[in-house]
Design a protein around this motif. Structure first.
Motif, PDB file in Angstrom:
ATOM      1  N   MET A   1       0.817  -1.199   0.000  1.00  0.00           N
ATOM      2  CA  MET A   1       0.000   0.000   0.000  1.00  0.00           C
ATOM      3  C   MET A   1       0.852   1.251   0.000  1.00  0.00           C
ATOM      4  O   MET A   1       0.522   2.230  -0.644  1.00  0.00           O
ATOM      5  CB  MET A   1      -0.909   0.005   1.230  1.00  0.00           C
ATOM      6  CG  MET A   1      -2.317  -0.481   0.931  1.00  0.00           C
ATOM      7  SD  MET A   1      -3.044   0.379  -0.456  1.00  0.00           S
ATOM      8  CE  MET A   1      -3.146   2.032   0.149  1.00  0.00           C
ATOM      9  N   ASP A   2       1.952   1.245   0.739  1.00  0.00           N
ATOM     10  CA  ASP A   2       2.791   2.430   0.792  1.00  0.00           C
ATOM     11  C   ASP A   2       3.316   2.773  -0.593  1.00  0.00           C
ATOM     12  O   ASP A   2       3.446   3.952  -0.950  1.00  0.00           O
ATOM     13  CB  ASP A   2       3.949   2.214   1.771  1.00  0.00           C
ATOM     14  CG  ASP A   2       4.312   3.487   2.501  1.00  0.00           C
ATOM     15  OD1 ASP A   2       3.379   4.186   2.961  1.00  0.00           O
ATOM     16  OD2 ASP A   2       5.497   3.801   2.598  1.00  0.00           O
ATOM     17  N   THR A   3       3.612   1.748  -1.384  1.00  0.00           N
ATOM     18  CA  THR A   3       4.081   1.982  -2.751  1.00  0.00           C
ATOM     19  C   THR A   3       3.045   2.745  -3.551  1.00  0.00           C
ATOM     20  O   THR A   3       3.362   3.703  -4.272  1.00  0.00           O
ATOM     21  CB  THR A   3       4.391   0.639  -3.441  1.00  0.00           C
ATOM     22  OG1 THR A   3       5.412  -0.037  -2.719  1.00  0.00           O
ATOM     23  CG2 THR A   3       4.841   0.856  -4.876  1.00  0.00           C
ATOM     24  N   LEU A   4       1.794   2.345  -3.437  1.00  0.00           N
ATOM     25  CA  LEU A   4       0.732   2.994  -4.198  1.00  0.00           C
ATOM     26  C   LEU A   4       0.463   4.413  -3.700  1.00  0.00           C
ATOM     27  O   LEU A   4       0.275   5.335  -4.492  1.00  0.00           O
ATOM     28  CB  LEU A   4      -0.549   2.158  -4.109  1.00  0.00           C
ATOM     29  CG  LEU A   4      -0.485   0.795  -4.809  1.00  0.00           C
ATOM     30  CD1 LEU A   4      -1.719  -0.039  -4.474  1.00  0.00           C
ATOM     31  CD2 LEU A   4      -0.364   0.969  -6.309  1.00  0.00           C
ATOM     32  N   ARG A   5       0.450   4.587  -2.393  1.00  0.00           N
ATOM     33  CA  ARG A   5       0.205   5.926  -1.858  1.00  0.00           C
ATOM     34  C   ARG A   5       1.348   6.873  -2.210  1.00  0.00           C
ATOM     35  O   ARG A   5       1.134   8.048  -2.494  1.00  0.00           O
ATOM     36  CB  ARG A   5       0.022   5.877  -0.333  1.00  0.00           C
ATOM     37  CG  ARG A   5      -1.177   5.085   0.136  1.00  0.00           C
ATOM     38  CD  ARG A   5      -2.472   5.593  -0.466  1.00  0.00           C
ATOM     39  NE  ARG A   5      -2.770   6.965  -0.058  1.00  0.00           N
ATOM     40  CZ  ARG A   5      -3.544   7.794  -0.748  1.00  0.00           C
ATOM     41  NH1 ARG A   5      -4.059   7.424  -1.899  1.00  0.00           N
ATOM     42  NH2 ARG A   5      -3.779   8.998  -0.310  1.00  0.00           N
ATOM     43  N   THR A   6       2.568   6.361  -2.188  1.00  0.00           N
ATOM     44  CA  THR A   6       3.712   7.184  -2.595  1.00  0.00           C
ATOM     45  C   THR A   6       3.578   7.590  -4.057  1.00  0.00           C
ATOM     46  O   THR A   6       3.837   8.750  -4.417  1.00  0.00           O
ATOM     47  CB  THR A   6       5.027   6.425  -2.378  1.00  0.00           C
ATOM     48  OG1 THR A   6       5.206   6.173  -0.981  1.00  0.00           O
ATOM     49  CG2 THR A   6       6.213   7.223  -2.893  1.00  0.00           C
ATOM     50  N   ARG A   7       3.177   6.634  -4.892  1.00  0.00           N
ATOM     51  CA  ARG A   7       3.010   6.938  -6.316  1.00  0.00           C
ATOM     52  C   ARG A   7       1.990   8.056  -6.508  1.00  0.00           C
ATOM     53  O   ARG A   7       2.201   8.979  -7.312  1.00  0.00           O
ATOM     54  CB  ARG A   7       2.557   5.678  -7.062  1.00  0.00           C
ATOM     55  CG  ARG A   7       2.478   5.859  -8.572  1.00  0.00           C
ATOM     56  CD  ARG A   7       1.853   4.642  -9.247  1.00  0.00           C
ATOM     57  NE  ARG A   7       2.555   3.408  -8.913  1.00  0.00           N
ATOM     58  CZ  ARG A   7       2.157   2.204  -9.335  1.00  0.00           C
ATOM     59  NH1 ARG A   7       1.048   2.086 -10.065  1.00  0.00           N
ATOM     60  NH2 ARG A   7       2.846   1.129  -9.016  1.00  0.00           N
ATOM     61  N   ALA A   8       0.894   8.003  -5.779  1.00  0.00           N
ATOM     62  CA  ALA A   8      -0.127   9.042  -5.898  1.00  0.00           C
ATOM     63  C   ALA A   8       0.418  10.395  -5.441  1.00  0.00           C
ATOM     64  O   ALA A   8       0.169  11.430  -6.090  1.00  0.00           O
ATOM     65  CB  ALA A   8      -1.354   8.660  -5.070  1.00  0.00           C
ATOM     66  N   GLU A   9       1.158  10.398  -4.344  1.00  0.00           N
ATOM     67  CA  GLU A   9       1.713  11.653  -3.837  1.00  0.00           C
ATOM     68  C   GLU A   9       2.705  12.263  -4.821  1.00  0.00           C
ATOM     69  O   GLU A   9       2.751  13.481  -5.005  1.00  0.00           O
ATOM     70  CB  GLU A   9       2.382  11.426  -2.477  1.00  0.00           C
ATOM     71  CG  GLU A   9       1.427  11.082  -1.354  1.00  0.00           C
ATOM     72  CD  GLU A   9       0.477  12.224  -1.036  1.00  0.00           C
ATOM     73  OE1 GLU A   9       0.810  13.384  -1.336  1.00  0.00           O
ATOM     74  OE2 GLU A   9      -0.610  11.957  -0.497  1.00  0.00           O
ATOM     75  N   VAL A  10       3.502  11.414  -5.457  1.00  0.00           N
ATOM     76  CA  VAL A  10       4.476  11.915  -6.441  1.00  0.00           C
ATOM     77  C   VAL A  10       3.742  12.569  -7.614  1.00  0.00           C
ATOM     78  O   VAL A  10       4.153  13.637  -8.104  1.00  0.00           O
ATOM     79  CB  VAL A  10       5.387  10.772  -6.926  1.00  0.00           C
ATOM     80  CG1 VAL A  10       6.215  11.217  -8.135  1.00  0.00           C
ATOM     81  CG2 VAL A  10       6.309  10.308  -5.808  1.00  0.00           C
ATOM     82  N   GLU A  11       2.655  11.967  -8.054  1.00  0.00           N
ATOM     83  CA  GLU A  11       1.903  12.553  -9.166  1.00  0.00           C
ATOM     84  C   GLU A  11       1.282  13.890  -8.768  1.00  0.00           C
ATOM     85  O   GLU A  11       1.184  14.812  -9.588  1.00  0.00           O
ATOM     86  CB  GLU A  11       0.833  11.569  -9.645  1.00  0.00           C
ATOM     87  CG  GLU A  11       1.408  10.326 -10.325  1.00  0.00           C
ATOM     88  CD  GLU A  11       0.355   9.523 -11.058  1.00  0.00           C
ATOM     89  OE1 GLU A  11      -0.542  10.145 -11.663  1.00  0.00           O
ATOM     90  OE2 GLU A  11       0.435   8.283 -11.018  1.00  0.00           O
TER      91      GLU A  11
END
Length: 392
Positions: A1-11
């Motif tokens: 989940m952290d991977t996905l949330r990080t990806r969203a934050e980067v975008e």
């Protein structure tokens, strides 16, 4: 989940900076909470250090009727500058001007609004205006901006927007939502048929990252419901999900959902062709070792076909000494040896010897022997001098 949330934050940061996400790839290795904190700092830096000209424009705007201020915003300022000026106005005044502007212009401006002003503005806008803005943003595909707003909307506005947007919009916006603690409530506003359509949209549009994000952010009851709906998709779609998770290393987001399935749905997942491939099963074993998700993984292993179980055992037996020890420690801490021993029995002799030699296994073996010894001891003879009606 952290991977996905990080990806969203980067975008989201890329949107603020008008930059390609590739230039921010270095942020992907950081925890999502730290990237979010950095995004908030970026937003503060952008909106707190505005030219004095914006304050002068905001002051001048207060001197004219709202209809004229709206005309100036649309004709002279444009969406970006108008949004920056709105951030300098009192929320009530800004809302009055927004009500006089075309919805398309307002939607374009929303992307440039200070995120810290969103709540105050939304609370002062008419619900009809809020709904129309949401629908236009959905049609434009501006899910990042919608993600800033949805957490502040009333239930009535949310229901009306959900009724008017495509099913996949829920997944896109859920991926970018700024208030994830509200997502369970928002999903709960949907009728069961709508939720089923949203899950199907994940299959139809290959929106697996978005669906996994939403499913892991809602509460356990709705998470289990979404997991069951996903498990009842056809084999081809489920295989695509597993392969996407394998490709993007998202087992940490998928396995907790699999663990929530009932027996029938779990068995349907277990016989997928993708879960009979060595490279995928070896990858999931490595992921489970890295994350310690044994209690989530083993219920699936229990119902895998014999060939797949053998591959899981071989993958575990092929781990290097460090990972094998990490596996044993996690299994010991979670008291899962009863579920793991059948896998050990499927390993070759060399792998078995390595497992048996592990300190964690030795501790477990000694504990088992002591338990058996205690169980084998006969009950003490009753004291003939003691009244059986009384306790010892």
């Amino acid at each position: 989940m952290d991977t996905l949330r990080t990806r969203a934050e980067v975008e989201k940061i890329a949107r603020f900076l008008d930059a390609d996400t590739e230039r921010l790839a270095f942020l992907a290795a950081l925890p999502a909470s730290e990237v979010r904190r950095f995004r908030e700092q970026v937003a503060a830096g952008l909106f707190d250090n505005q030219p004095e000209m914006l304050d002068r424009i905001a002051k001048a705007t207060k001197l004219v009727p709202t209809s004229i201020a709206a005309t100036i915003s649309q004709k002279a300022l444009g969406p970006k500058l108008a949004a920056r000026v709105a951030g300098r106005l009192e929320p009530a005044r800004a809302a009055d001007i927004i009500e006089k502007l075309p919805i398309g212009f307002v939607a374009d401006s929303c992307a440039h609004l200070d995120p810290r002003r969103v709540r105050d503005l939304v609370e002062r806008l008419h619900e009809d205006t809020v709904v129309r803005i949401g629908v236009v943003l959905a049609k434009k595909g501006d899910y990042i901006t919608m993600g800033r707003f949805v957490g502040h909307l009333s239930d009535s506005a949310l229901r009306r927007i959900l009724d008017q947007v495509a099913d996949d919009v829920v997944l896109h916006v859920g991926f970018f939502v700024d208030m994830p603690e509200r997502l369970d409530h928002i999903v709960g506003l949907m009728a069961p048929d709508k939720l089923a359509d949203v899950v199907r949209a994940a299959s139809d549009g290959a929106l697996w990252a978005e669906a996994l994000t939403v499913a892991n952010l809602v509460g356990e009851q709705r998470r289990a419901e979404m997991a069951g709906l996903a498990a009842r998709q056809d084999t081809e779609q489920l295989d695509a999900l597993v392969r996407a998770v394998h490709r993007d290393h998202l087992w940490e987001a998928l396995l907790p959902l699999v663990a929530l399935l009932d027996d029938a749905d779990r068995r349907a997942v277990a016989v997928l062709p993708s879960l009979q491939a060595w490279e995928i099963l070896a990858d999931v074993v490595r992921a489970v070792v890295a994350t310690g998700l044994w209690s989530q993984f083993l219920p699936l292993v229990d119902v895998l076909p014999e060939k797949s179980r053998q591959l899981v055992a071989e993958s575990a037996g092929a781990l290097d000494d460090t990972d094998l020890d990490r596996m044993a420690v996690a299994v010991q801490e979670q008291d899962l040896w009863d579920a793991v021993i059948p896998l050990v029995e499927l390993m070759d002799d060399t792998a078995k010897e390595r497992v048996f030699a592990l300190e964690a296994f030795q501790v477990q073996d000694e504990a088992s022997e002591q338990h058996e010894e205690r169980g084998a001891k006969p009950d003490p003879e009753p004291d003939p001098q003691q009244d059986p009606q009384q306790g010892p």
